[in-house]
Design a protein around this motif. Sequence first.
Motif, PDB file in Angstrom:
ATOM      1  N   VAL A 213       2.861  -0.811   4.344  1.00 57.36           N
ATOM      2  CA  VAL A 213       2.219   0.468   4.070  1.00 57.36           C
ATOM      3  C   VAL A 213       3.268   1.563   4.167  1.00 57.36           C
ATOM      4  N   ASP A 214       3.459   2.302   3.092  1.00 58.85           N
ATOM      5  CA  ASP A 214       4.292   3.502   3.115  1.00 58.85           C
ATOM      6  C   ASP A 214       3.361   4.701   3.117  1.00 58.85           C
TER       7      ASP A 214
ATOM      8  N   LEU B 119       0.829  -1.196   0.000  1.00 55.50           N
ATOM      9  CA  LEU B 119       0.000   0.000   0.000  1.00 55.50           C
ATOM     10  C   LEU B 119       0.870   1.256   0.000  1.00 55.50           C
ATOM     11  N   LEU B 120       0.442   2.245  -0.788  1.00 51.10           N
ATOM     12  CA  LEU B 120       1.015   3.582  -0.760  1.00 51.10           C
ATOM     13  C   LEU B 120      -0.107   4.540  -0.387  1.00 51.10           C
TER      14      LEU B 120
ATOM     15  N   GLU C 159       3.514  -1.082  -8.994  1.00 54.21           N
ATOM     16  CA  GLU C 159       3.104  -2.287  -8.278  1.00 54.21           C
ATOM     17  C   GLU C 159       2.259  -1.984  -7.051  1.00 54.21           C
ATOM     18  N   ARG C 160       2.013  -0.725  -6.764  1.00 55.36           N
ATOM     19  CA  ARG C 160       1.342  -0.348  -5.523  1.00 55.36           C
ATOM     20  C   ARG C 160      -0.166  -0.195  -5.676  1.00 55.36           C
ATOM     21  N   GLN C 161      -0.871  -0.438  -4.562  1.00 55.18           N
ATOM     22  CA  GLN C 161      -2.259  -0.022  -4.413  1.00 55.18           C
ATOM     23  C   GLN C 161      -2.207   1.333  -3.719  1.00 55.18           C
ATOM     24  N   VAL C 162      -2.775   2.365  -4.348  1.00 57.51           N
ATOM     25  CA  VAL C 162      -2.586   3.739  -3.894  1.00 57.51           C
ATOM     26  C   VAL C 162      -3.886   4.303  -3.324  1.00 57.51           C
TER      27      VAL C 162
ATOM     28  N   ILE D 238      -7.359   3.421   6.947  1.00 54.95           N
ATOM     29  CA  ILE D 238      -6.994   2.347   6.019  1.00 54.95           C
ATOM     30  C   ILE D 238      -5.811   1.542   6.546  1.00 54.95           C
ATOM     31  N   ALA D 239      -4.775   2.222   7.034  1.00 53.29           N
ATOM     32  CA  ALA D 239      -3.604   1.519   7.566  1.00 53.29           C
ATOM     33  C   ALA D 239      -3.981   0.695   8.796  1.00 53.29           C
TER      34      ALA D 239
END
Length: 362
Positions: A263-264, A233-234, A327-330, A248-249
């Motif tokens: 998660v970033d 996750l971004l 590659e991220r889900q943003v 969300i996090a």
Amino acid sequence: MTEPSASIRVGAFKCFSINYHAPPDLTIMHHRIHFGSEHGFDAAVDEPLLIAGLKAGYALPYECGTGTCGTCHTSIREGTVIDPWPNAPGLSFGKRAKNGVLLCQAVATSDCRLPDALSKKREEFLPPVRSFEGKANATNETDDVARISVALDKPITFLPGQYALFKLPGVAGYRAYSMANSATTQTSLLHFYIRRVGGGSASPILTSAIDLPVQLVAPLGNAFLDSGSKRNLLCVAGGTGLAPLLSIATGALELGMLREQRVDLFIGVRTPSDIFANAVLQRLVVASAGAVQVNWCISGDGQFADWKGKRGMVHEVVARVIEDLPERQVYMGGPQPMIDAMLRMLLKSRVKRSQIRFDKFS
């Protein structure tokens, strides 16, 4: 004195009224809203059509729910409605000239018919939209940001990233604020981070609240956590746009997603003194065993000699730091200019639109 109404007719039907001062018929408690078939729902005489339809389980189109985005624009095929905010940003002159209304603003003054295309029902996995009453209390985080806790009259379940519509005493219309906590199980306590806006009508009330009675409609929003995604996750926030991303996090942690994913989280503010919710974020980092990483980005021009963290606009920092963007889900939350800048950067970096979630607010 009652002012005369101005009405527009289409064919044989009077379909749009802009009479703001006509006294309500107190003998009528609701109107029937239908789609040209047996399907339909009841709307209270003081209830926007969008809220009534969502509560009845219909998948009416919307994003902001407050009149700013225009996603819920449609036409009334039969019947009359009143529009308390005819100059809403979401209703352009062109749409208004074609008898358009915003479902989040229009209130029925008779039985009405909506376009048949709007008769689709909401997906079953979505939590039901309901009305709540609560008491709000504020705790200052910075000079202009407060943490608002709302104790509800009944439990709620919502998806991480969703929001609530607030109805406040003495304030016209609704205001949208995203929940900052998670509710993968039922809760009767909601948390929000709200910035005090100079000249605003709602935020000064909420950010100084002490046992303030409030009415909420929740949960709403489509930028919720995709619990089935296996991507890292971004999460990118501007200011108090952190609230839904914190939800969300936290939800990702509670659902066990962070055993294999990370998660970033990037949060843009102007100065170090604008940083808030730090203790909550640090507890999340510890609870996730480091799967959540928090990056504050300072965009102000000052020297800030003691600041050792990242500098620059948050979308620029993300572009420099994250090497696997496609590659991220943003997930994103924040003011429209930040969202627009992030979208341009993400799409240029070949991130698919289906991997990006955010709600439009202004």
